[in-house]
Design a protein around this motif. Structure first.
Motif, PDB file in Angstrom:
ATOM      1  N   ASN A 178       2.024  89.399  42.648  1.00  0.00           N
ATOM      2  CA  ASN A 178       0.771  89.154  43.366  1.00  0.00           C
ATOM      3  C   ASN A 178      -0.049  90.441  43.415  1.00  0.00           C
ATOM      4  OD1 ASN A 178      -1.292  88.599  45.181  1.00  0.00           O
ATOM      5  ND2 ASN A 178       0.016  87.482  46.602  1.00  0.00           N
ATOM      6  N   GLU A 179      -1.103  90.483  42.657  1.00  0.00           N
ATOM      7  CA  GLU A 179      -1.898  91.709  42.568  1.00  0.00           C
ATOM      8  C   GLU A 179      -2.631  92.034  43.861  1.00  0.00           C
ATOM      9  OE1 GLU A 179      -4.371  91.697  39.137  1.00  0.00           O
ATOM     10  OE2 GLU A 179      -2.667  91.622  37.734  1.00  0.00           O
ATOM     11  N   ASN A 180      -2.641  91.107  44.802  1.00  0.00           N
ATOM     12  CA  ASN A 180      -3.254  91.387  46.112  1.00  0.00           C
ATOM     13  C   ASN A 180      -2.316  92.174  47.024  1.00  0.00           C
ATOM     14  OD1 ASN A 180      -5.722  89.987  45.614  1.00  0.00           O
ATOM     15  ND2 ASN A 180      -4.667  88.051  45.969  1.00  0.00           N
ATOM     16  N   VAL A 181      -1.060  92.316  46.596  1.00  0.00           N
ATOM     17  CA  VAL A 181      -0.096  93.095  47.372  1.00  0.00           C
ATOM     18  C   VAL A 181      -0.021  94.498  46.785  1.00  0.00           C
ATOM     19  CG1 VAL A 181       2.317  93.294  48.102  1.00  0.00           C
ATOM     20  CG2 VAL A 181       1.243  91.031  47.922  1.00  0.00           C
ATOM     21  N   HIS A 241      11.693  86.308  46.329  1.00  0.00           N
ATOM     22  CA  HIS A 241      10.383  86.493  46.955  1.00  0.00           C
ATOM     23  C   HIS A 241       9.817  87.881  46.662  1.00  0.00           C
ATOM     24  CE1 HIS A 241      10.621  82.623  48.717  1.00  0.00           C
ATOM     25  NE2 HIS A 241      11.625  82.912  49.519  1.00  0.00           N
ATOM     26  N   PHE A 242      10.688  88.855  46.423  1.00  0.00           N
ATOM     27  CA  PHE A 242      10.191  90.160  45.969  1.00  0.00           C
ATOM     28  C   PHE A 242       9.480  90.009  44.625  1.00  0.00           C
ATOM     29  CE2 PHE A 242      13.833  92.627  48.277  1.00  0.00           C
ATOM     30  CZ  PHE A 242      13.204  92.405  49.493  1.00  0.00           C
ATOM     31  N   VAL A 243      10.029  89.166  43.757  1.00  0.00           N
ATOM     32  CA  VAL A 243       9.377  88.915  42.462  1.00  0.00           C
ATOM     33  C   VAL A 243       7.980  88.324  42.683  1.00  0.00           C
ATOM     34  CG1 VAL A 243       9.470  87.607  40.305  1.00  0.00           C
ATOM     35  CG2 VAL A 243      11.558  88.630  41.237  1.00  0.00           C
ATOM     36  N   GLU A 244       7.895  87.340  43.564  1.00  0.00           N
ATOM     37  CA  GLU A 244       6.595  86.724  43.844  1.00  0.00           C
ATOM     38  C   GLU A 244       5.610  87.741  44.400  1.00  0.00           C
ATOM     39  OE1 GLU A 244       7.363  82.114  44.917  1.00  0.00           O
ATOM     40  OE2 GLU A 244       8.137  83.544  46.411  1.00  0.00           O
ATOM     41  N   PRO A 264       9.354 103.461  43.337  1.00  0.00           N
ATOM     42  CA  PRO A 264       8.018 104.059  43.518  1.00  0.00           C
ATOM     43  C   PRO A 264       7.546 104.905  42.333  1.00  0.00           C
ATOM     44  CG  PRO A 264       9.305 104.281  45.522  1.00  0.00           C
ATOM     45  CD  PRO A 264      10.252 103.797  44.464  1.00  0.00           C
ATOM     46  N   SER A 265       8.446 105.208  41.401  1.00  0.00           N
ATOM     47  CA  SER A 265       8.036 105.986  40.225  1.00  0.00           C
ATOM     48  C   SER A 265       7.498 105.099  39.116  1.00  0.00           C
ATOM     49  CB  SER A 265       9.214 106.806  39.692  1.00  0.00           C
ATOM     50  OG  SER A 265      10.210 105.959  39.128  1.00  0.00           O
ATOM     51  N   ALA A 266       7.432 103.792  39.333  1.00  0.00           N
ATOM     52  CA  ALA A 266       6.894 102.880  38.315  1.00  0.00           C
ATOM     53  C   ALA A 266       5.480 103.307  37.940  1.00  0.00           C
ATOM     54  CB  ALA A 266       6.898 101.449  38.826  1.00  0.00           C
ATOM     55  N   THR A 267       5.194 103.325  36.652  1.00  0.00           N
ATOM     56  CA  THR A 267       3.891 103.784  36.181  1.00  0.00           C
ATOM     57  C   THR A 267       2.859 102.665  36.118  1.00  0.00           C
ATOM     58  OG1 THR A 267       4.595 103.444  33.888  1.00  0.00           O
ATOM     59  CG2 THR A 267       4.936 105.633  34.843  1.00  0.00           C
ATOM     60  N   SER A 268       3.294 101.426  36.353  1.00  0.00           N
ATOM     61  CA  SER A 268       2.376 100.295  36.312  1.00  0.00           C
ATOM     62  C   SER A 268       2.973  99.147  37.114  1.00  0.00           C
ATOM     63  CB  SER A 268       2.136  99.834  34.870  1.00  0.00           C
ATOM     64  OG  SER A 268       3.332  99.321  34.308  1.00  0.00           O
ATOM     65  N   ARG A 269       2.124  98.180  37.443  1.00  0.00           N
ATOM     66  CA  ARG A 269       2.640  96.989  38.126  1.00  0.00           C
ATOM     67  C   ARG A 269       3.634  96.249  37.237  1.00  0.00           C
ATOM     68  NH1 ARG A 269       1.688  93.816  42.527  1.00  0.00           N
ATOM     69  NH2 ARG A 269       0.017  95.201  43.199  1.00  0.00           N
ATOM     70  N   LYS A 270       3.354  96.183  35.939  1.00  0.00           N
ATOM     71  CA  LYS A 270       4.263  95.480  35.036  1.00  0.00           C
ATOM     72  C   LYS A 270       5.658  96.100  35.072  1.00  0.00           C
ATOM     73  CE  LYS A 270       4.967  93.961  30.266  1.00  0.00           C
ATOM     74  NZ  LYS A 270       6.409  94.334  30.310  1.00  0.00           N
ATOM     75  N   GLU A 271       5.724  97.428  35.097  1.00  0.00           N
ATOM     76  CA  GLU A 271       7.033  98.076  35.132  1.00  0.00           C
ATOM     77  C   GLU A 271       7.759  97.729  36.439  1.00  0.00           C
ATOM     78  OE1 GLU A 271       9.127 102.427  34.327  1.00  0.00           O
ATOM     79  OE2 GLU A 271       6.983 102.325  34.769  1.00  0.00           O
ATOM     80  N   ALA A 272       7.005  97.679  37.529  1.00  0.00           N
ATOM     81  CA  ALA A 272       7.596  97.307  38.816  1.00  0.00           C
ATOM     82  C   ALA A 272       8.065  95.856  38.791  1.00  0.00           C
ATOM     83  CB  ALA A 272       6.592  97.525  39.938  1.00  0.00           C
ATOM     84  N   VAL A 273       7.250  94.959  38.256  1.00  0.00           N
ATOM     85  CA  VAL A 273       7.612  93.541  38.167  1.00  0.00           C
ATOM     86  C   VAL A 273       8.872  93.371  37.327  1.00  0.00           C
ATOM     87  CG1 VAL A 273       6.921  91.305  37.229  1.00  0.00           C
ATOM     88  CG2 VAL A 273       5.291  92.653  38.552  1.00  0.00           C
TER      89      VAL A 273
END
Length: 318
Positions: free
Chosen positions: A74-77, A67-70, A117-126
């Motif tokens: 989700n760009e609304n999160v 669910h963390f992946v989902e 939290p140091s991720a430079t983009s949503r993609k890196e976080a995903v």
């Protein structure tokens, strides 16, 4: 272990995942043999420790990191909200498991939470969250395989196995595969190969996720609650939309399912299933090959409940 960046943490998670894809994790081995460095367990026994850890890792992968992946996708999160949720829900699992036989899992989870939290983009976080989800899925697979399910047949069997099915099946609900992409399933070591069709018309996005991951080889285990099905945790973390589901009790022998929400499992049903939970339809084994599934199912059943033999299923395009 110390990491200087999120990239280093993710690389370590991926490396660990690749190592344990075909080799039992050292932590699982130590758990099941009672040779843990930290001998957790009251009254000189470790079964309770093993029982707790098995259930927590299963829940951690299925109902937490998936669910963390989902949420990550989700760009609304907002990302800061994502990090807060991950810290809130992961810590009780990974911190307990760190103490209770899985120090490497605990240290990797802590490092990921610290550096996310140091991720430079949503993609890196995903990508980071997906990598850790895949890691926990595989740990769950090994824990499941070696758990002593045979204790149930020895000590906790029903007085009579004869009786009505808990759920009445409804064959009219069965999904008809209109067309399909051909794949091949081979149970290596058993000398059994069958053909199958993927439900590319019914669940195209889900099938695409599977096709893009092929070929893969997975450790085969047997269902312990729902009847005559066997499955393995696939090297896929799919969040694809699902258009067609089917109750397990309604499904015919030969049905292939994919369970995104319980660890991304590739499931082959070879006989009667009893659960009325609907699951995504992935495909089917044609009638010509269904008879061959029975012998495989019985072999896998014995492995799961008794011998712990490693049976591998290779899935590839035909």
């Amino acid at each position: 272990m110390a990491f200087e960046s999120l990239r280093q943490v993710v690389r370590a998670v991926i490396e660990e995942t690749n190592i344990i894809r075909t080799v039992e994790p050292e932590e699982v081995y130590k758990m099941r043999t009672g040779s843990m460095d930290n001998k957790a367990g009251t009254n000189g026994q470790y079964f309770t420790t093993w029982d707790f850890a098995n259930g927590m890792i299963r829940d951690m992968s299925m109902h937490t990191w998936y669910h963390f992946v989902e949420l990550a996708e989700n760009e609304n999160v907002p990302l800061d909200q994502l990090y807060y949720i991950i810290n809130l829900f992961d810590h009780p699992y990974s911190n307990y498991l760190r103490y209770s036989g899985f120090p490497r899992l605990g240290s990797l989870a802590l490092a990921l939470r610290q550096h996310l939290p140091s991720a430079t983009s949503r993609k890196e976080a995903v990508d980071a969250v997906r990598a850790f989800c895949a890691y926990t899925n595989l740990l769950s697979a090994w824990c499941f395989h070696y758990f002593p399910w045979g204790l149930g047949t020895q000590e906790f069997s029903y007085e009579s196995s004869i009786g009505p099915s808990p759920i009445l099946p409804d064959k009219s609900r069965r999904i008809q595969i209109r067309d399909g992409r051909k794949i091949k399933l081979t149970w290596e070591g058993l000398g059994v190969t069958v053909n199958a069709l993927l439900a590319v018309k019914e669940n195209p996005e889900l099938c695409d996720d599977i096709i893009n991951a092929l070929p893969f080889t997975i450790l085969q285990d047997h269902a312990v609650i729902g009847g005559k099905s066997m499955y393995g945790w696939a090297p896929v973390v799919s969040t694809a939309p699902v258009h067609v589901k089917e109750r397990q009790c309604d499904a015919p022998p030969g049905r292939i399912r994919f369970s995104q929400g319980t660890g991304n499992k590739f499931i082959v049903q070879y006989g009667e299933a009893t659960e009325d939970i609907a699951m995504p339809v992935l495909g089917e084994v044609p009638s010509d090959d269904i008879d061959r599934l029975g012998a495989v199912g019985l072999h896998v059943l014995k492995s799961t409940f008794e011998t712990k033999e490693l049976i591998w299923l290779k899935v590839e395009l035909a």
